[in-house]
Design a protein around this motif. Structure first.
Motif, PDB file in Angstrom:
ATOM      1  N   VAL A 198       0.835  -1.206   0.000  1.00 35.41           N
ATOM      2  CA  VAL A 198       0.000   0.000   0.000  1.00 35.41           C
ATOM      3  C   VAL A 198       0.863   1.246   0.000  1.00 35.41           C
ATOM      4  O   VAL A 198       0.577   2.235  -0.686  1.00 35.41           O
ATOM      5  N   LYS A 199       1.934   1.209   0.759  1.00 32.11           N
ATOM      6  CA  LYS A 199       2.825   2.373   0.824  1.00 32.11           C
ATOM      7  C   LYS A 199       3.432   2.694  -0.543  1.00 32.11           C
ATOM      8  O   LYS A 199       3.610   3.858  -0.901  1.00 32.11           O
ATOM      9  N   LYS A 200       3.757   1.662  -1.324  1.00 30.68           N
ATOM     10  CA  LYS A 200       4.439   1.862  -2.597  1.00 30.68           C
ATOM     11  C   LYS A 200       3.491   1.838  -3.802  1.00 30.68           C
ATOM     12  O   LYS A 200       3.927   1.989  -4.939  1.00 30.68           O
ATOM     13  N   PHE A 201       2.211   1.647  -3.556  1.00 31.40           N
ATOM     14  CA  PHE A 201       1.254   1.496  -4.651  1.00 31.40           C
ATOM     15  C   PHE A 201       1.109   2.787  -5.460  1.00 31.40           C
ATOM     16  O   PHE A 201       0.988   3.881  -4.910  1.00 31.40           O
ATOM     17  N   ASP A 202       1.119   2.624  -6.777  1.00 32.93           N
ATOM     18  CA  ASP A 202       0.935   3.761  -7.683  1.00 32.93           C
ATOM     19  C   ASP A 202      -0.378   3.557  -8.437  1.00 32.93           C
ATOM     20  O   ASP A 202      -0.462   2.741  -9.361  1.00 32.93           O
ATOM     21  N   PRO A 203      -1.420   4.297  -8.083  1.00 34.17           N
ATOM     22  CA  PRO A 203      -2.741   4.094  -8.702  1.00 34.17           C
ATOM     23  C   PRO A 203      -2.774   4.450 -10.178  1.00 34.17           C
ATOM     24  O   PRO A 203      -3.646   3.977 -10.917  1.00 34.17           O
ATOM     25  N   ASP A 204      -1.849   5.282 -10.629  1.00 36.61           N
ATOM     26  CA  ASP A 204      -1.862   5.733 -12.024  1.00 36.61           C
ATOM     27  C   ASP A 204      -1.425   4.653 -13.008  1.00 36.61           C
ATOM     28  O   ASP A 204      -1.553   4.838 -14.224  1.00 36.61           O
ATOM     29  N   LYS A 205      -0.909   3.540 -12.524  1.00 38.58           N
ATOM     30  CA  LYS A 205      -0.466   2.468 -13.422  1.00 38.58           C
ATOM     31  C   LYS A 205      -1.606   1.543 -13.820  1.00 38.58           C
ATOM     32  O   LYS A 205      -1.424   0.655 -14.650  1.00 38.58           O
ATOM     33  N   GLY A 206      -2.757   1.736 -13.202  1.00 41.10           N
ATOM     34  CA  GLY A 206      -3.939   0.997 -13.638  1.00 41.10           C
ATOM     35  C   GLY A 206      -4.182  -0.337 -12.984  1.00 41.10           C
ATOM     36  O   GLY A 206      -5.141  -1.025 -13.327  1.00 41.10           O
ATOM     37  N   PHE A 207      -3.306  -0.744 -12.059  1.00 43.22           N
ATOM     38  CA  PHE A 207      -3.499  -2.030 -11.389  1.00 43.22           C
ATOM     39  C   PHE A 207      -4.402  -1.873 -10.173  1.00 43.22           C
ATOM     40  O   PHE A 207      -4.506  -0.790  -9.593  1.00 43.22           O
ATOM     41  N   ARG A 208      -5.037  -2.973  -9.778  1.00 44.00           N
ATOM     42  CA  ARG A 208      -5.755  -3.003  -8.518  1.00 44.00           C
ATOM     43  C   ARG A 208      -4.763  -3.271  -7.381  1.00 44.00           C
ATOM     44  O   ARG A 208      -3.717  -3.905  -7.584  1.00 44.00           O
ATOM     45  N   VAL A 209      -5.097  -2.827  -6.190  1.00 43.16           N
ATOM     46  CA  VAL A 209      -4.216  -3.036  -5.040  1.00 43.16           C
ATOM     47  C   VAL A 209      -3.970  -4.527  -4.809  1.00 43.16           C
ATOM     48  O   VAL A 209      -2.855  -4.954  -4.520  1.00 43.16           O
ATOM     49  N   SER A 210      -5.012  -5.344  -4.950  1.00 47.01           N
ATOM     50  CA  SER A 210      -4.867  -6.777  -4.686  1.00 47.01           C
ATOM     51  C   SER A 210      -3.851  -7.422  -5.630  1.00 47.01           C
ATOM     52  O   SER A 210      -3.050  -8.266  -5.209  1.00 47.01           O
ATOM     53  N   THR A 211      -3.871  -7.027  -6.907  1.00 47.69           N
ATOM     54  CA  THR A 211      -2.936  -7.589  -7.881  1.00 47.69           C
ATOM     55  C   THR A 211      -1.506  -7.250  -7.514  1.00 47.69           C
ATOM     56  O   THR A 211      -0.596  -8.084  -7.595  1.00 47.69           O
ATOM     57  N   TYR A 212      -1.296  -6.011  -7.096  1.00 45.68           N
ATOM     58  CA  TYR A 212       0.041  -5.540  -6.742  1.00 45.68           C
ATOM     59  C   TYR A 212       0.473  -6.105  -5.382  1.00 45.68           C
ATOM     60  O   TYR A 212       1.628  -6.512  -5.205  1.00 45.68           O
ATOM     61  N   ALA A 213      -0.451  -6.155  -4.440  1.00 43.42           N
ATOM     62  CA  ALA A 213      -0.104  -6.507  -3.063  1.00 43.42           C
ATOM     63  C   ALA A 213       0.214  -7.982  -2.878  1.00 43.42           C
ATOM     64  O   ALA A 213       0.998  -8.335  -1.998  1.00 43.42           O
ATOM     65  N   MET A 214      -0.395  -8.862  -3.674  1.00 43.93           N
ATOM     66  CA  MET A 214      -0.204 -10.283  -3.428  1.00 43.93           C
ATOM     67  C   MET A 214       1.267 -10.685  -3.530  1.00 43.93           C
ATOM     68  O   MET A 214       1.723 -11.589  -2.828  1.00 43.93           O
ATOM     69  N   TRP A 215       2.036  -9.985  -4.382  1.00 42.37           N
ATOM     70  CA  TRP A 215       3.451 -10.308  -4.519  1.00 42.37           C
ATOM     71  C   TRP A 215       4.220  -9.881  -3.271  1.00 42.37           C
ATOM     72  O   TRP A 215       5.118 -10.576  -2.808  1.00 42.37           O
ATOM     73  N   TRP A 216       3.878  -8.737  -2.715  1.00 42.60           N
ATOM     74  CA  TRP A 216       4.498  -8.263  -1.496  1.00 42.60           C
ATOM     75  C   TRP A 216       4.126  -9.162  -0.318  1.00 42.60           C
ATOM     76  O   TRP A 216       4.962  -9.448   0.556  1.00 42.60           O
ATOM     77  N   ILE A 217       2.884  -9.589  -0.291  1.00 40.92           N
ATOM     78  CA  ILE A 217       2.419 -10.455   0.800  1.00 40.92           C
ATOM     79  C   ILE A 217       3.166 -11.788   0.775  1.00 40.92           C
ATOM     80  O   ILE A 217       3.687 -12.256   1.793  1.00 40.92           O
ATOM     81  N   ARG A 218       3.230 -12.410  -0.409  1.00 41.59           N
ATOM     82  CA  ARG A 218       3.931 -13.690  -0.529  1.00 41.59           C
ATOM     83  C   ARG A 218       5.405 -13.545  -0.189  1.00 41.59           C
ATOM     84  O   ARG A 218       5.994 -14.397   0.478  1.00 41.59           O
ATOM     85  N   ALA A 219       6.022 -12.458  -0.652  1.00 40.23           N
ATOM     86  CA  ALA A 219       7.445 -12.249  -0.385  1.00 40.23           C
ATOM     87  C   ALA A 219       7.712 -12.125   1.105  1.00 40.23           C
ATOM     88  O   ALA A 219       8.663 -12.710   1.641  1.00 40.23           O
ATOM     89  N   ALA A 220       6.853 -11.366   1.810  1.00 37.56           N
ATOM     90  CA  ALA A 220       7.035 -11.190   3.253  1.00 37.56           C
ATOM     91  C   ALA A 220       6.862 -12.513   3.990  1.00 37.56           C
ATOM     92  O   ALA A 220       7.630 -12.843   4.902  1.00 37.56           O
ATOM     93  N   ILE A 221       5.855 -13.298   3.595  1.00 36.03           N
ATOM     94  CA  ILE A 221       5.608 -14.584   4.247  1.00 36.03           C
ATOM     95  C   ILE A 221       6.744 -15.556   3.963  1.00 36.03           C
ATOM     96  O   ILE A 221       7.226 -16.260   4.863  1.00 36.03           O
ATOM     97  N   GLN A 222       7.186 -15.601   2.715  1.00 40.93           N
ATOM     98  CA  GLN A 222       8.251 -16.535   2.369  1.00 40.93           C
ATOM     99  C   GLN A 222       9.555 -16.204   3.081  1.00 40.93           C
ATOM    100  O   GLN A 222      10.287 -17.096   3.523  1.00 40.93           O
ATOM    101  N   GLU A 223       9.861 -14.923   3.210  1.00 42.75           N
ATOM    102  CA  GLU A 223      11.053 -14.526   3.945  1.00 42.75           C
ATOM    103  C   GLU A 223      10.947 -14.971   5.400  1.00 42.75           C
ATOM    104  O   GLU A 223      11.925 -15.426   5.999  1.00 42.75           O
ATOM    105  N   TYR A 224       9.764 -14.830   5.965  1.00 47.61           N
ATOM    106  CA  TYR A 224       9.548 -15.251   7.355  1.00 47.61           C
ATOM    107  C   TYR A 224       9.707 -16.766   7.498  1.00 47.61           C
ATOM    108  O   TYR A 224      10.343 -17.251   8.444  1.00 47.61           O
ATOM    109  N   VAL A 225       9.132 -17.511   6.562  1.00 46.54           N
ATOM    110  CA  VAL A 225       9.231 -18.967   6.624  1.00 46.54           C
ATOM    111  C   VAL A 225      10.685 -19.404   6.528  1.00 46.54           C
ATOM    112  O   VAL A 225      11.163 -20.231   7.317  1.00 46.54           O
TER     113      VAL A 225
END
Length: 316
Positions: free
Chosen positions: A108-135
């Motif tokens: 959310v902090k890095k999201f750029d709305p002008d690129k036309g993506f939805r937050v969910s599409t952009y965020a899922m990669w950040w979410i997976r990356a954070a979880i995988q790093e933790y695992v």
């Protein structure tokens, strides 16, 4: 008046990848009660595309934290859904969700709305990356490997084994090993190593509580050392030295040829054959055998006589 809550999944100091001062006002912690948390996050409505865009613009252009908070809370269910896919690693699911929430806030902090993506599409990669790093950070105290190929192997091995119906314990069959290595672009030895480590269930703490009379006994309390004690090793060492001293004294009772034949036939790491010694001394193999036998009898008698002064070193 509605109760004000604070989201306790704010990035911690150890999360070096997060930067910024996003502070949310929600007190929701999956680590304090998973069922209650899941019920609570269902109350936050999903955002329509136009509303999401307006909120994102307010956050990017005006630093409106209320807008950012609304984008985060509307996607907490997405984090929980992704996190559930990592339940097979034996880690507390509440902590996995919390790490995913950190990734969501980064997105959310890095999201750029002008690129036309939805937050969910952009965020899922950040979410997976954070979880995988933790695992990877938590699953094993020993470094699992941080190359892209190693991470891909770690997070895909269990799934591929399931597809092959090869989830039983033990090493993979050659055909399964080859397919996994080929599909993931890694060496077969790396697949074998990772499979063995993952089959072991990760690292275990010696301080894990396993019961006992008062319920406080730890795993380490039940571990036994099967190796010999220091007292036994010292005793054996002293006995060995005493025996060697007896042997050295007894060898002095033999003549030079007898000493040489006994040394090369009985004391050498790689004993010489009768044939080899026969060639050295220019006699028959039978003669070497006779000299060896007589020398051994003399040696044994001398050692027994010397051991009489210190009983217990030589058993009859």
């Amino acid at each position: 008046m509605a109760e004000t809550k604070t989201l306790t999944t704010t990035p911690s100091a150890r999360d070096a990848s997060y930067s910024g001062n996003m502070k949310l006002s929600l007190t929701l912690s999956p680590e304090q009660g998973l069922n209650a948390y899941l019920q609570e996050i269902r109350k936050f409505p999903m955002l329509e595309k136009d509303e999401e865009f307006r909120l994102a613009k307010r956050w990017v252009e005006d630093g409106d934290t209320a807008a950012a908070e609304k984008m985060v809370t509307s996607h907490l269910r997405l984090v929980a859904k992704i996190a559930m896919g990592y339940r097979g690693y034996g880690l507390p699911i509440g902590e996995v969700i919390s790490e995913g929430n950190v990734g969501l806030m980064q997105a959310v902090k890095k999201f750029d709305p002008d690129k036309g993506f939805r937050v969910s599409t952009y965020a899922m990669w950040w979410i997976r990356a954070a979880i995988q790093e933790y695992v990877l950070r938590s699953w094993s105290l020993v470094k699992m490997g941080t190359t892209a190929a190693q991470k891909k192997l770690f997070f895909n091995l269990r799934r591929m084994k399931g597809e092959m119906k090869a989830l039983e314990d033990g090493d993979l069959r050659p055909e399964h090993l080859t397919k996994i290595a080929t599909d993931l672009g890694v060496k077969e030895s790396e697949v074998t190593s990772m499979n063995r480590r993952m089959s072991g269930g990760g690292d275990s703490s010696l301080n894990v509580t396993i019961g006992g009379e008062d319920g406080s006994a730890q795993w380490q309390d039940w571990l036994t050392d099967d190796s010999e004690s220091q007292e036994e090793l010292l005793g054996q060492s002293q006995e060995h030295e005493a025996r060697m001293d007896l042997l050295k004294d007894a060898m002095s009772d033999l003549n030079e040829r007898e000493q040489d034949i006994i040394s090369k036939r009985r004391l050498a790491e790689k004993p010489m054959t009768l044939e080899e010694l026969a060639k050295i001394y220019g006699v028959s193999r039978e003669r070497i055998r006779q000299i060896e036998a007589r020398a051994f009898e003399k040696l044994q008698a001398a050692m027994i006589a010397a051991a009489a002064k210190g009983p217990g070193l030589i058993e009859g």
